[in-house]
Design an enzyme around this catalytic site. Structure first.
Site, PDB file in Angstrom:
ATOM      1  N   ASP A 128       0.849  -1.188   0.000  1.00  0.00           N
ATOM      2  CA  ASP A 128       0.000   0.000   0.000  1.00  0.00           C
ATOM      3  C   ASP A 128       0.891   1.247   0.000  1.00  0.00           C
ATOM      4  O   ASP A 128       2.026   1.188   0.475  1.00  0.00           O
ATOM      5  CB  ASP A 128      -0.865  -0.018   1.271  1.00  0.00           C
ATOM      6  CG  ASP A 128      -2.122   0.813   1.123  1.00  0.00           C
ATOM      7  OD1 ASP A 128      -2.353   1.353   0.025  1.00  0.00           O
ATOM      8  OD2 ASP A 128      -2.886   0.908   2.100  1.00  0.00           O
ATOM      9  N   ARG A 236     -15.923   3.179   1.580  1.00  0.00           N
ATOM     10  CA  ARG A 236     -15.563   3.235   3.016  1.00  0.00           C
ATOM     11  C   ARG A 236     -16.449   4.244   3.744  1.00  0.00           C
ATOM     12  O   ARG A 236     -16.911   3.974   4.852  1.00  0.00           O
ATOM     13  CB  ARG A 236     -14.088   3.607   3.178  1.00  0.00           C
ATOM     14  CG  ARG A 236     -13.745   3.917   4.648  1.00  0.00           C
ATOM     15  CD  ARG A 236     -12.267   4.134   4.879  1.00  0.00           C
ATOM     16  NE  ARG A 236     -11.524   2.918   4.698  1.00  0.00           N
ATOM     17  CZ  ARG A 236     -10.356   2.836   4.055  1.00  0.00           C
ATOM     18  NH1 ARG A 236      -9.828   3.916   3.541  1.00  0.00           N
ATOM     19  NH2 ARG A 236      -9.746   1.693   3.931  1.00  0.00           N
TER      20      ARG A 236
HETATM   21  N1  LIG Z   1     -16.268  -2.438  -4.789  1.00  0.00           N
HETATM   22  C1  LIG Z   1     -16.598  -2.632  -3.517  1.00  0.00           C
HETATM   23  N2  LIG Z   1     -17.665  -3.376  -3.198  1.00  0.00           N
HETATM   24  C2  LIG Z   1     -18.011  -3.530  -1.895  1.00  0.00           C
HETATM   25  N3  LIG Z   1     -17.335  -3.006  -0.850  1.00  0.00           N
HETATM   26  C3  LIG Z   1     -16.272  -2.284  -1.117  1.00  0.00           C
HETATM   27  C4  LIG Z   1     -15.838  -2.066  -2.452  1.00  0.00           C
HETATM   28  N4  LIG Z   1     -14.735  -1.306  -2.438  1.00  0.00           N
HETATM   29  C5  LIG Z   1     -14.476  -1.065  -1.138  1.00  0.00           C
HETATM   30  N5  LIG Z   1     -15.400  -1.638  -0.350  1.00  0.00           N
HETATM   31  C6  LIG Z   1     -15.441  -1.567   1.114  1.00  0.00           C
HETATM   32  O1  LIG Z   1     -14.874  -0.317   1.497  1.00  0.00           O
HETATM   33  C7  LIG Z   1     -13.955  -0.499   2.563  1.00  0.00           C
HETATM   34  C8  LIG Z   1     -12.633   0.146   2.182  1.00  0.00           C
HETATM   35  O2  LIG Z   1     -12.027  -0.579   1.131  1.00  0.00           O
HETATM   36  P1  LIG Z   1     -10.453  -0.778   1.022  1.00  0.00           P
HETATM   37  O3  LIG Z   1      -9.835  -0.904   2.392  1.00  0.00           O
HETATM   38  O4  LIG Z   1     -10.231  -1.892   0.077  1.00  0.00           O
HETATM   39  O5  LIG Z   1     -10.036   0.596   0.363  1.00  0.00           O
HETATM   40  P2  LIG Z   1      -8.593   1.102  -0.075  1.00  0.00           P
HETATM   41  O6  LIG Z   1      -8.747   1.703  -1.430  1.00  0.00           O
HETATM   42  O7  LIG Z   1      -7.588   0.021   0.067  1.00  0.00           O
HETATM   43  O8  LIG Z   1      -8.303   2.233   0.968  1.00  0.00           O
HETATM   44  P3  LIG Z   1      -6.852   2.781   1.448  1.00  0.00           P
HETATM   45  O9  LIG Z   1      -6.267   3.440   0.238  1.00  0.00           O
HETATM   46  O10 LIG Z   1      -7.216   3.747   2.538  1.00  0.00           O
HETATM   47  O11 LIG Z   1      -6.071   1.615   1.937  1.00  0.00           O
HETATM   48  C9  LIG Z   1     -13.872  -2.007   2.825  1.00  0.00           C
HETATM   49  O12 LIG Z   1     -14.616  -2.304   3.986  1.00  0.00           O
HETATM   50  C10 LIG Z   1     -14.574  -2.652   1.680  1.00  0.00           C
HETATM   51  O13 LIG Z   1     -15.414  -3.679   2.154  1.00  0.00           O
END
Ligand SMILES: Nc1ncnc2c1ncn2[C@@H]1O[C@H](COP(=O)(O)OP(=O)(O)OP(=O)(O)O)[C@@H](O)[C@H]1O
Length: 363
Positions: A128, A236
């Site tokens: 990340d 989120r």
């Molecule tokens: N396409 C999706 N469908 C359903 N839920 C989602 C989806 N994308 C994200 N979420 C939900 O949103 C939350 C945040 O997602 P995630 O941690 O993967 O984001 P991220 O892009 O990695 O954030 P960061 O950059 O802060 O690490 C998670 O709980 C996930 O379940």
């Protein structure tokens, strides 16, 4: 371009996206605890991002058919759009274990060497904030990605020796909020790059219905639409608002989430119909009421709302700009006509602000 031009020894400081903000996109402690339960576990369950999903599906299916490790994947996009979730799905679809770390955690090449040398064959390494890795670690990663090999430096000064270390094939999934900050040599080593977009309201409604089902909450279509509209295109935030609305529904209503319950709850939490919170509205309010819509300099605007310049610039403004409520111009910040109507105010006709707007939206 020379990688030296773009990479930096000093990691970028974290954005002041105050985690305690209800509409902040970074994960807070409660999010981290709940998110694991709400993450989709397969590409089929992952809502939205059709293009990335379809392309990734092909990449993974082809790798599986060849019996090979999947190509390295770069995911770019704002926080909370699902990059971590997708990396876990990649591992699950490849039936491979996953190791999760982040750029800021890898400040020395040795940290990276320790992780890489303990990977299993086919393992997914999720990195990340890959743009915040130190330069020596980044350079080690180039060779690891391309040749599955690293040179471990033993000793110091003239006596230092490089010992080559073979690595098992692995899939690197890099995530970044700023793909533009990655040096081209790093970007070029990814076989697939997926850019994650903000979600449409209808997609967030699907996310909310799914989360409500998992959290055993009752929510109707209008309740989901009300929350989705205030979620700033980010799953989120949608999931976080859902939890706050649930609290309200349980304490002040019969537990069911309807449009009315959602609207009342989010009024208590000061998240308005477009997803603006108190800080966002304070910035707009100052811009409209004190400076007649601008143009006004960032520092002056920040003083007017009693915040740091960086907070206004990095926390409030990006969303206001994305929503078409505020524009950054060389002469300063300007409110758009949409800002006046969102706050229910009428722009004064003969003011510098009106002039600024004519300049921007000029007839
Ligand atoms: N396409 C999706 N469908 C359903 N839920 C989602 C989806 N994308 C994200 N979420 C939900 O949103 C939350 C945040 O997602 P995630 O941690 O993967 O984001 P991220 O892009 O990695 O954030 P960061 O950059 O802060 O690490 C998670 O709980 C996930 O379940």
């Amino acid at each position: 371009m020379n990688p030296d031009d773009t990479s930096s020894e000093t990691p970028t400081p974290p954005r002041p996206d105050a985690a305690e903000r209800l509409v902040g996109a970074s994960a807070d402690g409660e999010d981290q605890a709940v998110e694991a339960a709400l993450r989709p576990t397969s590409l089929g369950e992952f809502v939205g991002q059709e293009r990335v999903r379809e392309q990734l599906d092909l990449v993974l299916k082809a790798a599986r058919a060849r019996g090979a490790t999947a190509d390295h994947v770069l995911l770019s996009g704002a926080p909370g759009l699902g990059k971590t979730t997708l990396s876990m799905i990649i591992a699950a679809e490849m039936n491979a274990p996953i190791r999760i770390t982040s750029g800021p955690a890898i400040q020395h090449a040795g940290d990276l060497a320790a992780i890489l040398s303990s990977l299993q064959e086919g393992e997914v390494l999720f990195l990340d904030e890959i743009h915040r890795m130190s330069r020596p670690a980044e350079e080690m990663l180039y060779m690891a990605m391309e040749d599955f090999r690293v040179d471990v430096i033993v000793g110091k000064g003239p006596g230092a020796t490089a010992i080559p270390l073979e690595l098992p094939p692995f899939t690197l999934v890099g995530a970044t909020t700023r793909a533009g900050l990655l040096p081209p040599p790093l970007r070029d080593r990814f076989g697939f790059t997926g850019h994650m977009e903000f979600y449409e309201s209808a997609e967030l409604e699907r996310v909310l219905h799914r989360s409500a089902r998992l959290l055993e909450l009752e929510i109707d279509a209008e309740g989901a639409a009300e929350i989705a509209g205030r979620s700033r295109g980010t799953p989120r935030i949608a999931n976080r608002l859902l939890r706050r609305v649930r609290d309200y529904a349980q304490v002040k209503a019969d537990g069911r989430i309807t449009r009315e319950v959602a609207a009342m709850a989010l009024k208590v939490y000061e998240v308005d119909s477009r997803g603006l919170d108190r800080l966002d509205r304070a910035v707009l309010h100052a811009l409209l009421k004190l400076f007649a819509g601008g143009p006004v300099g960032l520092s002056t605007l920040a003083v007017a709302v009693g915040e740091e310049r960086e907070t206004v610039e990095e926390v409030a403004e990006p969303f206001l700009v994305r929503e078409g409520l505020l524009a950054r111009t060389p002469r300063g910040r300007i409110a758009t006509p949409a800002a006046w109507s969102h706050l229910g105010l009428v722009p004064p006709p003969q003011t510098p602000g009106a002039g600024g707007q004519q300049g921007l939206f000029g007839a």
